[in-house]
Motif scaffolding. Structure first.
Motif, short mmCIF file in Angstrom:
data_model
loop_
_atom_site.label_atom_id
_atom_site.label_comp_id
_atom_site.label_asym_id
_atom_site.label_seq_id
_atom_site.Cartn_x
_atom_site.Cartn_y
_atom_site.Cartn_z
N THR A 58 0.85 -1.19 0.00
CA THR A 58 0.00 0.00 0.00
C THR A 58 0.88 1.23 0.00
O THR A 58 1.96 1.24 0.61
CB THR A 58 -0.93 0.02 1.22
N LYS A 105 -4.56 6.60 1.10
CA LYS A 105 -3.94 5.36 0.63
C LYS A 105 -4.16 5.24 -0.87
O LYS A 105 -5.30 5.30 -1.34
CB LYS A 105 -4.53 4.15 1.36
N ASP A 132 0.76 -4.27 4.26
CA ASP A 132 -0.29 -3.55 4.98
C ASP A 132 -1.02 -4.55 5.88
O ASP A 132 -1.67 -5.48 5.41
CB ASP A 132 -1.25 -2.91 3.99
N HIS A 269 -4.66 -4.57 -3.67
CA HIS A 269 -4.86 -3.78 -4.88
C HIS A 269 -4.55 -4.59 -6.13
O HIS A 269 -4.93 -4.19 -7.24
CB HIS A 269 -3.97 -2.53 -4.85
#
Length: 392
Positions: A58, A105, A132, A269
């Motif tokens: 992150t 973020k 993270d 992500h």
């Protein structure tokens, strides 16, 4: 005159702000000095290629501003950020509120730019979080929730906990409904039609600020309110009892599993890798359990365990232990309601001896013990004679 104003408006929209652009890297700390007028500064991060080692990575962009007197503009490139800035300053759009989040973020794999407009001095820091912990917790909790959904859907404690939480949330919705009855509908709707949804969002922001203020200054009242509504919810759950309908249990189980998969999807992500994790979990969950025993059977067949032989003393101790255990189980069965003592007594020759055994006495008579010991001594004497003969 109208043509001149229109041309000036178009020029202002297409004009460049020539705002300074800062490229962000790991550990960068950018300090911006104060100025007499508000000015725009753009901070850009350029995404990195997707690798599996960056699964829980992150990017944290932190704004250290002394006050909330600043505006923030987000976009994938500095050109889009500048357009958003120009659109606000050189058009008739009204922005009553702006984003004031200080810790932002960002997606580590996408290009991101953040524009900050302020006249006060401030600084921004940029850090790349390798792992993270919140993302990792999302993944772990999602997997555990998906796997334990069948047990949780039938668990009584889980039923009461969810019932209490649902009751507290429902009571808040009831309060909001009662408050909506107090607000005049027609003037409010006229305001919505006249000013658009910006007014609605502005009102919601005011409500949220008031809720935060209540939580900060009236914590004791909030705690007592939650305890009271939670106790009422517990009473209602106890009155109705846990869910017993099989279809309802299946709906609860499927809802928990969908929630777990959703947490897994948002745990990274790297969305392709997150989807791969979900597919692997579903396949692993639906594999028959007998398939997991195949490697174990192959290993036992290929490398059989070594058998340890018992000595005479160990054999005797094991026999005494297992005999005592079996007799105790037989005595408990004969004393239980499952055993029909009268029917069993009809099949026995010595009912008195059976009753004595059930009451806890020995299952052997004195004559049987004496005969057993005599036979053992005779067997040992024969073995000693054979050994003596072999030695001769």
């Amino acid at each position: 005159m109208k043509l001149f104003i229109f041309s000036l408006f178009i020029f202002c929209i297409n004009a460049k702000t020539s705002a300074p652009v800062y490229h962000l890297e790991q550990g960068v700390n950018v300090k911006i000095e104060s100025s007499f007028t508000k000015r725009l500064n753009i901070f850009c991060y350029y995404g990195k290629p997707k690798y599996i080692i960056h699964l829980w990575q992150t990017v944290l962009f932190k704004i250290n501003h002394p006050s909330k007197d600043y505006s923030r503009y987000d976009g994938p490139t500095e050109e889009i950020v500048e357009k958003e800035y120009m659109k606000k300053h050189y058009s008739w759009s009204l922005n009553i509120f702006s984003t004031q989040e200080r810790n932002v973020k960002l997606n580590p794999f996408n290009d991101s730019c953040i524009g900050i407009e302020s006249k006060e001095a401030y600084n921004v820091t940029f850090n790349i979080i390798r792992i993270d912990l919140w993302k990792l917790l999302y993944l772990i909790f999602g997997v555990l929730l998906f796997i334990s959904a069948p047990q949780l859907s039938k668990n009584t404690i889980f039923y009461y906990v969810c019932g209490i939480i649902f009751g507290i949330c429902t009571s808040l919705l009831i309060l909001i409904y009662i408050a909506s009855k107090i607000i005049p509908r027609k003037p409010f709707m006229y305001g919505v039609l006249g000013c658009g949804w910006t007014v609605v969002i502005y009102v919601l922001q005011i409500l949220w600020d008031n809720i935060r203020m209540i939580l900060e200054h009236y914590k004791l009242y909030v705690i007592w309110y939650m305890l009271a509504t939670g106790f009422i919810s517990f009473i209602l759950c106890y009155r109705w009892g846990p869910v017993e309908n099989e279809r309802t249990i299946n709906l609860i189980k499927w809802s928990l599993q969908i929630t777990g998969l959703t947490l897994m999807f948002f745990s990274s992500h790297f969305q392709e890798a997150a989807m791969a994790q979900i597919v692997v979990l579903i396949l692993f969950y639906n594999i028959p359990k007998s398939w997991f025993l195949v490697p174990k059977r192959y290993w036992v067949r290929k490398f059989p365990p070594k058998v340890k032989l018992l000595t005479n003393d160990e054999y005797y101790e094991e026999g005494v232990k297992e005999t005592k255990k079996a007799l105790e189980e037989l005595r408990n069965f004969c004393s239980s309601p499952e055993c029909n003592q009268w029917k069993m007594a009809l099949k026995l020759h010595n009912v008195k001896r059976f009753a004595s055994f059930v009451e806890g006495n020995s299952h052997l008579s004195d004559d049987e013990i004496l005969e057993y010991e005599t036979s053992i001594q005779g067997g040992l004497t024969d073995e000693e004679d054979e050994n003596y003969t072999d030695e001769d």
